[in-house]
Structure formats: C-alpha cells, structure tokens
Write a protein that holds these residues in place. Structure first.
Motif, PDB file in Angstrom:
ATOM      1  N   GLY A 133       4.909  24.825 -12.961  1.00 34.04           N
ATOM      2  CA  GLY A 133       5.798  25.696 -12.506  1.00 34.04           C
ATOM      3  C   GLY A 133       5.481  26.902 -12.885  1.00 34.04           C
ATOM      4  N   GLN A 134       6.931  27.633 -12.915  1.00 36.63           N
ATOM      5  CA  GLN A 134       6.663  29.186 -13.101  1.00 36.63           C
ATOM      6  C   GLN A 134       6.954  29.087 -14.269  1.00 36.63           C
ATOM      7  OE1 GLN A 134       7.037  31.031 -10.073  1.00 36.63           O
ATOM      8  NE2 GLN A 134       5.393  32.005  -8.892  1.00 36.63           N
ATOM      9  N   ALA A 135       7.505  30.831 -15.107  1.00 33.48           N
ATOM     10  CA  ALA A 135       8.472  30.997 -16.236  1.00 33.48           C
ATOM     11  C   ALA A 135       8.403  32.463 -16.611  1.00 33.48           C
ATOM     12  CB  ALA A 135       7.776  30.276 -18.083  1.00 33.48           C
ATOM     13  N   ALA A 136       9.390  33.624 -17.127  1.00 31.86           N
ATOM     14  CA  ALA A 136       9.701  34.743 -16.965  1.00 31.86           C
ATOM     15  C   ALA A 136      10.314  34.656 -18.479  1.00 31.86           C
ATOM     16  CB  ALA A 136      10.987  35.000 -15.782  1.00 31.86           C
ATOM     17  N   VAL A 137       9.756  36.264 -18.785  1.00 31.39           N
ATOM     18  CA  VAL A 137      10.973  36.191 -20.336  1.00 31.39           C
ATOM     19  C   VAL A 137      10.539  37.890 -19.793  1.00 31.39           C
ATOM     20  CG1 VAL A 137       8.394  36.656 -20.970  1.00 31.39           C
ATOM     21  CG2 VAL A 137      10.496  36.629 -22.592  1.00 31.39           C
ATOM     22  N   PHE A 138      12.119  37.789 -20.882  1.00 36.30           N
ATOM     23  CA  PHE A 138      12.472  39.888 -20.512  1.00 36.30           C
ATOM     24  C   PHE A 138      13.345  39.936 -21.873  1.00 36.30           C
ATOM     25  CE2 PHE A 138      15.623  37.919 -18.013  1.00 36.30           C
ATOM     26  CZ  PHE A 138      16.542  38.038 -18.255  1.00 36.30           C
ATOM     27  N   ALA A 139      12.945  41.572 -22.021  1.00 35.60           N
ATOM     28  CA  ALA A 139      13.693  41.709 -23.653  1.00 35.60           C
ATOM     29  C   ALA A 139      14.651  42.037 -23.225  1.00 35.60           C
ATOM     30  CB  ALA A 139      12.555  41.718 -24.970  1.00 35.60           C
ATOM     31  N   ALA A 140      14.900  43.216 -22.443  1.00 39.22           N
ATOM     32  CA  ALA A 140      15.486  44.339 -21.864  1.00 39.22           C
ATOM     33  C   ALA A 140      16.294  43.920 -20.932  1.00 39.22           C
ATOM     34  CB  ALA A 140      14.527  45.116 -21.481  1.00 39.22           C
ATOM     35  N   ALA A 166      11.837  29.051 -17.580  1.00 41.49           N
ATOM     36  CA  ALA A 166      10.986  28.081 -16.310  1.00 41.49           C
ATOM     37  C   ALA A 166      11.538  27.595 -15.805  1.00 41.49           C
ATOM     38  CB  ALA A 166      10.712  27.405 -17.141  1.00 41.49           C
ATOM     39  N   HIS A 167      11.531  27.539 -14.362  1.00 39.35           N
ATOM     40  CA  HIS A 167      11.542  26.424 -13.059  1.00 39.35           C
ATOM     41  C   HIS A 167       9.984  25.844 -12.578  1.00 39.35           C
ATOM     42  CE1 HIS A 167      10.551  30.117  -9.990  1.00 39.35           C
ATOM     43  NE2 HIS A 167       9.977  29.647 -10.028  1.00 39.35           N
ATOM     44  N   ASP A 168      10.410  24.386 -12.201  1.00 39.45           N
ATOM     45  CA  ASP A 168      10.177  23.576 -12.219  1.00 39.45           C
ATOM     46  C   ASP A 168       9.587  24.270 -10.369  1.00 39.45           C
ATOM     47  OD1 ASP A 168      11.573  22.995  -9.104  1.00 39.45           O
ATOM     48  OD2 ASP A 168      12.084  21.389 -10.756  1.00 39.45           O
ATOM     49  N   GLY A 169       7.980  23.770 -10.188  1.00 40.14           N
ATOM     50  CA  GLY A 169       7.210  24.063  -9.258  1.00 40.14           C
ATOM     51  C   GLY A 169       7.770  23.148  -7.635  1.00 40.14           C
ATOM     52  N   GLY A 170       8.869  23.012  -7.579  1.00 40.57           N
ATOM     53  CA  GLY A 170       8.936  22.101  -6.511  1.00 40.57           C
ATOM     54  C   GLY A 170       9.588  23.284  -5.243  1.00 40.57           C
ATOM     55  N   ALA A 171       9.735  23.046  -4.402  1.00 33.93           N
ATOM     56  CA  ALA A 171      10.157  23.721  -2.782  1.00 33.93           C
ATOM     57  C   ALA A 171      11.128  24.732  -2.837  1.00 33.93           C
ATOM     58  CB  ALA A 171      10.133  23.181  -1.928  1.00 33.93           C
ATOM     59  N   ASP A 172      12.027  24.398  -3.774  1.00 28.21           N
ATOM     60  CA  ASP A 172      13.972  24.629  -3.899  1.00 28.21           C
ATOM     61  C   ASP A 172      13.329  24.713  -5.241  1.00 28.21           C
ATOM     62  OD1 ASP A 172      16.426  26.789  -3.628  1.00 28.21           O
ATOM     63  OD2 ASP A 172      16.597  25.252  -3.125  1.00 28.21           O
ATOM     64  N   PRO A 173      12.761  25.807  -6.349  1.00 30.19           N
ATOM     65  CA  PRO A 173      12.149  25.686  -7.815  1.00 30.19           C
ATOM     66  C   PRO A 173      13.555  25.135  -8.581  1.00 30.19           C
ATOM     67  CG  PRO A 173      10.558  27.179  -6.524  1.00 30.19           C
ATOM     68  CD  PRO A 173      12.031  26.810  -5.837  1.00 30.19           C
ATOM     69  N   ARG A 174      13.673  25.023  -9.172  1.00 30.67           N
ATOM     70  CA  ARG A 174      15.124  24.250 -10.050  1.00 30.67           C
ATOM     71  C   ARG A 174      14.802  24.736 -11.665  1.00 30.67           C
ATOM     72  NH1 ARG A 174      19.594  21.986  -7.561  1.00 30.67           N
ATOM     73  NH2 ARG A 174      18.574  21.162  -5.243  1.00 30.67           N
ATOM     74  N   ARG A 223      26.185  41.705 -11.781  1.00 28.18           N
ATOM     75  CA  ARG A 223      25.449  41.982 -11.790  1.00 28.18           C
ATOM     76  C   ARG A 223      25.115  42.593 -12.644  1.00 28.18           C
ATOM     77  NH1 ARG A 223      24.818  45.466  -7.567  1.00 28.18           N
ATOM     78  NH2 ARG A 223      22.852  44.694  -6.227  1.00 28.18           N
ATOM     79  N   PHE A 224      23.531  41.860 -12.889  1.00 30.56           N
ATOM     80  CA  PHE A 224      22.311  42.985 -13.947  1.00 30.56           C
ATOM     81  C   PHE A 224      20.995  43.081 -14.064  1.00 30.56           C
ATOM     82  CE2 PHE A 224      22.273  38.779 -15.707  1.00 30.56           C
ATOM     83  CZ  PHE A 224      21.121  38.543 -15.840  1.00 30.56           C
ATOM     84  N   TRP A 225      20.635  44.345 -14.779  1.00 29.81           N
ATOM     85  CA  TRP A 225      18.812  44.190 -14.178  1.00 29.81           C
ATOM     86  C   TRP A 225      18.553  43.568 -15.301  1.00 29.81           C
ATOM     87  CZ3 TRP A 225      17.100  46.690  -9.538  1.00 29.81           C
ATOM     88  CH2 TRP A 225      17.714  47.999  -9.367  1.00 29.81           C
ATOM     89  N   ILE A 226      17.154  42.867 -14.732  1.00 35.96           N
ATOM     90  CA  ILE A 226      16.374  43.073 -15.889  1.00 35.96           C
ATOM     91  C   ILE A 226      15.312  44.051 -15.725  1.00 35.96           C
ATOM     92  CG2 ILE A 226      14.648  40.980 -15.892  1.00 35.96           C
ATOM     93  CD1 ILE A 226      15.641  39.371 -14.476  1.00 35.96           C
ATOM     94  N   GLU A 227      14.852  44.297 -16.874  1.00 32.48           N
ATOM     95  CA  GLU A 227      13.784  45.187 -16.964  1.00 32.48           C
ATOM     96  C   GLU A 227      12.874  44.767 -17.677  1.00 32.48           C
ATOM     97  OE1 GLU A 227      14.802  48.270 -16.002  1.00 32.48           O
ATOM     98  OE2 GLU A 227      16.832  48.279 -15.706  1.00 32.48           O
ATOM     99  N   ASP A 228      11.792  45.399 -17.350  1.00 33.88           N
ATOM    100  CA  ASP A 228      10.033  45.321 -17.944  1.00 33.88           C
ATOM    101  C   ASP A 228       9.858  43.336 -18.283  1.00 33.88           C
ATOM    102  OD1 ASP A 228       7.725  46.024 -18.923  1.00 33.88           O
ATOM    103  OD2 ASP A 228       8.474  46.119 -20.943  1.00 33.88           O
ATOM    104  N   GLY A 229       9.511  42.730 -17.021  1.00 34.99           N
ATOM    105  CA  GLY A 229       9.617  41.289 -17.329  1.00 34.99           C
ATOM    106  C   GLY A 229       8.749  40.952 -17.278  1.00 34.99           C
ATOM    107  N   VAL A 230       8.435  39.466 -17.364  1.00 38.11           N
ATOM    108  CA  VAL A 230       6.301  39.408 -17.241  1.00 38.11           C
ATOM    109  C   VAL A 230       7.294  37.886 -16.646  1.00 38.11           C
ATOM    110  CG1 VAL A 230       4.787  38.331 -18.186  1.00 38.11           C
ATOM    111  CG2 VAL A 230       5.581  40.275 -19.364  1.00 38.11           C
ATOM    112  N   VAL A 231       6.503  37.389 -15.991  1.00 42.69           N
ATOM    113  CA  VAL A 231       5.965  36.182 -14.474  1.00 42.69           C
ATOM    114  C   VAL A 231       5.117  35.760 -14.427  1.00 42.69           C
ATOM    115  CG1 VAL A 231       7.370  35.345 -12.928  1.00 42.69           C
ATOM    116  CG2 VAL A 231       8.396  36.771 -13.781  1.00 42.69           C
ATOM    117  N   TRP A 232       5.197  34.640 -15.054  1.00 44.37           N
ATOM    118  CA  TRP A 232       3.435  33.730 -14.310  1.00 44.37           C
ATOM    119  C   TRP A 232       3.640  32.207 -14.647  1.00 44.37           C
ATOM    120  CZ3 TRP A 232       6.645  34.135 -19.686  1.00 44.37           C
ATOM    121  CH2 TRP A 232       6.373  33.044 -20.304  1.00 44.37           C
TER     122      TRP A 232
END
Length: 155
Positions: A144-151, A53-61, A124-133
């Motif tokens: 902010g926003q969060a992301a989850v990926f299992a592959a 997860a990252h915060d909602g700033g202009a340059d999210p951290r 470098r790696f590929w994220i596959e089938d991620g969800v961002v919300w």
C-alpha cells in the motif's frame, strides 16, 4: 481519547506493521521516519505528526491512522479504518490526489506535498509539506502507501 494504543484488532500496536512503515520509509525515502528503535504506542498516541496508510486495493482503504491523523480528519479509529482513502479529499481535489498517488506508485515516494483535505465535519484543511511513500515488504512487494505530515491549517 486516551493516550494508549487502540485496544481492539488492527494495526495500531502491531510491531510488524510499524516495522513495515518505518523500514519502508527509510528504504524508499532514504531518511528515517523516527529515531530507532520505533515505539508503536508513541507513534500511535503521541507522535506530533499525522501518519496514515492505505492498502493497495483498486479503491484503497485506510488501514492505519495515528491519533494526530484521527484528530485532523475528525474520525476515530473504528470510523477511519476501512474508509476509502479517496474520501479524505473532496471530489474536485480527487484528481490531484490521484496524480500524486500515481507518481508515488511510479517513483516510490513524493515529498513536499501540499493539498486540501476534508474532515468528517466538512471542515477543509491544507496539508503542508507531506511525504507519501510506497509500503514495501522485504520481498519488494507493495502493501500500500503511507503518508506523513506535520503541518496543516484550516483552508
């Protein structure tokens, strides 16, 4: 790394943050992220998927990364929390990443995301089938926003 949540300050074991992540996912995406009731220690230390997860700033951290995400990106808790999330992608990939985040800000979430990311070592790696919300508080404001990926796989 041990299987216990990070002992220092932060959101690794914070039940309020966990509630925000899980309830936002259910409300915005429409499906549960994990079975109820969620367990902060399991989500942080043993979940078989990467959660960030990252915060909602202009340059999210980054404000949260579970152990699986830390392993993918090759950062420990202290190194990833506070890191600008744009640095999770190489410069040529940042425009596509920003388009995804803009779509999530507009639509609330995106599913089926696939993109190249970069680990601390330069791998470098590929994220596959991620969800961002969007992380939405009960009052509707965005935290902010969060992301989850299992592959994922090396690029």
């Amino acid at each position: 790394m041990s299987d216990e949540p990070h002992p220092g300050p932060g959101l690794a074991g914070d039940p309020g943050f966990l509630r925000l992540v899980v309830e936002s996912h259910r409300a915005v995406v429409g499906v549960p992220l994990v079975p109820a009731p969620p367990d902060a220690a399991w989500l942080y230390a043993r979940a078989p998927f990467a959660l960030l997860a990252h915060d909602g700033g202009a340059d999210p951290r980054f404000i949260y990364a579970n152990r699986t995400a830390q392993a993918c990106f090759e950062y420990d808790w202290d190194a990833i929390v506070g890191l600008p999330s744009r640095l999770s992608a190489e410069a040529p990939e940042r425009a596509a990443r920003q388009r995804l985040l803009d779509a999530v800000a507009r639509d609330g979430f995106a599913t089926g995301y696939r993109g190249v990311r970069i680990a601390r070592s330069g791998r470098r790696f590929w994220i596959e089938d991620g969800v961002v919300w969007q992380l939405r508080r009960p009052d509707g404001s965005v935290a902010g926003q969060a992301a989850v990926f299992a592959a994922w796989r090396d690029a």
